[in-house]
Design a protein around this motif. Structure first.
Motif, PDB file in Angstrom:
ATOM      1  N   GLU A 162      13.059  28.586 -44.939  1.00 12.53           N
ATOM      2  CA  GLU A 162      13.726  26.795 -44.889  1.00 12.53           C
ATOM      3  C   GLU A 162      15.675  26.993 -44.158  1.00 12.53           C
ATOM      4  O   GLU A 162      16.019  27.729 -44.074  1.00 12.53           O
ATOM      5  CB  GLU A 162      13.916  26.544 -45.760  1.00 12.53           C
ATOM      6  CG  GLU A 162      14.769  26.718 -46.948  1.00 12.53           C
ATOM      7  CD  GLU A 162      14.388  26.094 -48.596  1.00 12.53           C
ATOM      8  OE1 GLU A 162      13.951  25.238 -48.818  1.00 12.53           O
ATOM      9  OE2 GLU A 162      15.146  27.358 -49.651  1.00 12.53           O
ATOM     10  N   HIS A 188      12.089  27.620 -37.871  1.00 10.00           N
ATOM     11  CA  HIS A 188      11.016  27.488 -39.164  1.00 10.00           C
ATOM     12  C   HIS A 188       9.554  26.559 -38.528  1.00 10.00           C
ATOM     13  O   HIS A 188       9.081  25.926 -37.708  1.00 10.00           O
ATOM     14  CB  HIS A 188      11.942  26.181 -39.893  1.00 10.00           C
ATOM     15  CG  HIS A 188      10.808  25.365 -40.767  1.00 10.00           C
ATOM     16  ND1 HIS A 188      10.582  26.510 -42.067  1.00 10.00           N
ATOM     17  CD2 HIS A 188      10.905  24.579 -41.605  1.00 10.00           C
ATOM     18  CE1 HIS A 188      10.289  25.558 -43.078  1.00 10.00           C
ATOM     19  NE2 HIS A 188      10.201  24.154 -42.815  1.00 10.00           N
ATOM     20  N   GLU A 190       6.383  24.423 -39.994  1.00  9.71           N
ATOM     21  CA  GLU A 190       6.750  24.043 -40.478  1.00  9.71           C
ATOM     22  C   GLU A 190       4.724  23.446 -40.088  1.00  9.71           C
ATOM     23  O   GLU A 190       4.097  22.957 -38.908  1.00  9.71           O
ATOM     24  CB  GLU A 190       7.334  22.498 -40.354  1.00  9.71           C
ATOM     25  CG  GLU A 190       6.502  21.539 -41.397  1.00  9.71           C
ATOM     26  CD  GLU A 190       6.790  21.746 -42.986  1.00  9.71           C
ATOM     27  OE1 GLU A 190       6.443  22.242 -43.627  1.00  9.71           O
ATOM     28  OE2 GLU A 190       8.236  22.164 -43.470  1.00  9.71           O
ATOM     29  N   TYR A 199       9.780  15.338 -37.285  1.00 11.28           N
ATOM     30  CA  TYR A 199      10.468  16.693 -37.432  1.00 11.28           C
ATOM     31  C   TYR A 199      11.606  16.495 -36.691  1.00 11.28           C
ATOM     32  O   TYR A 199      12.677  17.224 -35.998  1.00 11.28           O
ATOM     33  CB  TYR A 199       9.512  17.349 -36.782  1.00 11.28           C
ATOM     34  CG  TYR A 199       9.466  17.889 -38.460  1.00 11.28           C
ATOM     35  CD1 TYR A 199       9.201  18.936 -38.892  1.00 11.28           C
ATOM     36  CD2 TYR A 199       7.400  17.756 -38.284  1.00 11.28           C
ATOM     37  CE1 TYR A 199       8.825  19.114 -40.058  1.00 11.28           C
ATOM     38  CE2 TYR A 199       7.301  17.938 -39.496  1.00 11.28           C
ATOM     39  CZ  TYR A 199       7.594  18.760 -40.747  1.00 11.28           C
ATOM     40  OH  TYR A 199       7.073  18.667 -41.590  1.00 11.28           O
ATOM     41  N   SER A 203      15.301  17.208 -36.853  1.00 13.85           N
ATOM     42  CA  SER A 203      15.445  18.399 -36.220  1.00 13.85           C
ATOM     43  C   SER A 203      17.566  17.827 -35.312  1.00 13.85           C
ATOM     44  O   SER A 203      18.141  18.383 -34.824  1.00 13.85           O
ATOM     45  CB  SER A 203      15.100  18.911 -34.715  1.00 13.85           C
ATOM     46  OG  SER A 203      14.134  19.008 -35.270  1.00 13.85           O
ATOM     47  N   TYR A 226      18.025  25.993 -33.538  1.00 15.04           N
ATOM     48  CA  TYR A 226      17.837  25.533 -34.839  1.00 15.04           C
ATOM     49  C   TYR A 226      16.460  24.916 -34.405  1.00 15.04           C
ATOM     50  O   TYR A 226      16.720  23.817 -33.190  1.00 15.04           O
ATOM     51  CB  TYR A 226      18.079  24.564 -36.247  1.00 15.04           C
ATOM     52  CG  TYR A 226      17.013  24.613 -37.302  1.00 15.04           C
ATOM     53  CD1 TYR A 226      16.105  25.641 -38.092  1.00 15.04           C
ATOM     54  CD2 TYR A 226      16.288  22.897 -37.289  1.00 15.04           C
ATOM     55  CE1 TYR A 226      15.188  25.455 -38.989  1.00 15.04           C
ATOM     56  CE2 TYR A 226      15.937  23.033 -37.794  1.00 15.04           C
ATOM     57  CZ  TYR A 226      15.225  23.651 -38.787  1.00 15.04           C
ATOM     58  OH  TYR A 226      13.798  23.334 -39.958  1.00 15.04           O
ATOM     59  N   LYS A 227      15.205  25.153 -34.351  1.00 15.35           N
ATOM     60  CA  LYS A 227      14.213  24.387 -34.702  1.00 15.35           C
ATOM     61  C   LYS A 227      13.426  24.755 -35.195  1.00 15.35           C
ATOM     62  O   LYS A 227      12.733  25.959 -36.424  1.00 15.35           O
ATOM     63  CB  LYS A 227      13.546  24.575 -33.152  1.00 15.35           C
ATOM     64  CG  LYS A 227      13.205  26.919 -32.680  1.00 15.35           C
ATOM     65  CD  LYS A 227      12.549  27.317 -31.620  1.00 15.35           C
ATOM     66  CE  LYS A 227      11.310  26.138 -31.114  1.00 15.35           C
ATOM     67  NZ  LYS A 227      10.893  26.710 -29.927  1.00 15.35           N
ATOM     68  N   THR A 228      12.162  23.755 -35.145  1.00 13.40           N
ATOM     69  CA  THR A 228      11.544  23.666 -36.655  1.00 13.40           C
ATOM     70  C   THR A 228       9.749  23.575 -34.893  1.00 13.40           C
ATOM     71  O   THR A 228       9.456  22.786 -34.337  1.00 13.40           O
ATOM     72  CB  THR A 228      11.129  22.216 -37.073  1.00 13.40           C
ATOM     73  OG1 THR A 228      12.163  22.062 -38.109  1.00 13.40           O
ATOM     74  CG2 THR A 228      10.017  22.111 -37.468  1.00 13.40           C
TER      75      THR A 228
END
Length: 290
Positions: A162, A188, A190, A199, A203, A226-228
């Motif tokens: 997380e 991350h 998800e 999302y 971000s 950062y990336k999801t």
């Protein structure tokens, strides 16, 4: 990074791991310790013990010559600062997997570089499994498949559970990333619990920006983003991200109590090593800097 441990069985996979270890040592001014374990079937009845002893001694001398050659090869390279890479070997009879930890501790090893050519069984080159070695040492392990091309680590995908200000474990890969001025992506995975639009907002939110700035400040490293990735299957999310980012290295945290533990199931590691010809860096949660 001062000391790299390189277990070897002189296979193609070990040779590829050797090439990676040399490239890292060049950048880090590190020494390389080459380790090999050997075993022979014990025979107790006369006159076989005498024969066994002779074979054992001949095997030992042969392995010494092989290890001498490996060390000579390593020492033929110079670091970026112009120094000859320091190399030494350790030859042991029947090393148990628990002894890898002792070897790493006694020689103050900073990184273990291992080759693998058997994703199906995940047999490592010291007769144990990669997963068991992970459980017996807190030292970061760089796993190299025999078909992995040797190239600099310019982009690193680091899988995290997380995004929070407690993600200081990234400090554990900064030293390696800094050698190549690499870009680190905190990744991350998800599940499809929310919409893509939600999302995208996450971000781009102030929370993400705040946490990233905090992590950069703590690590003193700016090349972090950062990336999801939305995926109901963790490894598929990793594949997607690695392809999109054209990552040169995938970093994972070994923690028996979080979702990343499933990444160390044999079938998942097999899939990761089989689908991607990039190194996998495994960090043990017990040894992460806080």
């Amino acid at each position: 990074m001062k000391t790299i441990l390189l277990p070897t069985n002189f296979s193609k996979a070990s040779q590829k791991a050797l090439e990676f270890a040399i490239e890292i040592a060049k950048k880090a001014d590190a020494k390389i310790i080459v380790a090999h374990a050997y075993t022979l079937t014990s025979i107790n009845d006369e006159p076989f013990p005498v024969v066994f002893d002779n074979v054992l001694e001949e095997t030992k001398e042969y392995l010494k010559s092989q290890l001498d050659s490996v060390c000579a090869y390593i020492s033929s390279f110079k670091t970026d600062s112009g120094k000859t890479i320091n190399a030494q070997y350790i030859l042991q009879y029947n090393i148990p997997e628990e002894e890898i930890k002792e070897l790493a501790v006694s020689h103050h090893v900073d990184l273990i570089v291992m080759g693998t050519n058997n994703p199906a069984g995940l047999q490592n080159i010291l007769g144990s499994t990669v997963q068991n070695i992970i459980g017996n040492t807190n030292v970061p392990i760089l796993v190299i498949h025999e078909d992995t091309p040797v190239k600099p680590f310019s982009k690193i995908d680091f899988a995290i559970e997380e995004l929070s200000e407690k993600i200081y474990s990234v400090k554990n890969i900064i030293e390696l990333a800094d050698l190549y001025n690499a870009e680190i992506t905190l990744l991350h995975i998800e599940h499809y619990a929310r919409s893509f639009q939600e999302y995208e907002k996450i971000s781009e939110s102030e929370t993400v920006s705040k946490v990233l700035n905090s992590v950069k400040k703590v690590t003193n490293y700016d090349h972090i983003k950062y990336k999801t990735v939305l995926s109901d299957i963790v490894e598929e999310g990793l594949y997607k991200s690695v392809n999109e980012d054209k990552a040169d290295l995938l970093a994972l945290i070994y923690n028996e109590r979080n979702w990343l533990d499933e990444l160390f199931h044999k079938s998942v590691i097999k899939s990761v090593l089989k689908k991607f010809n990039i190194p996998v860096l495994i960090l043990h949660s017990k040894n992460l800097h806080q």
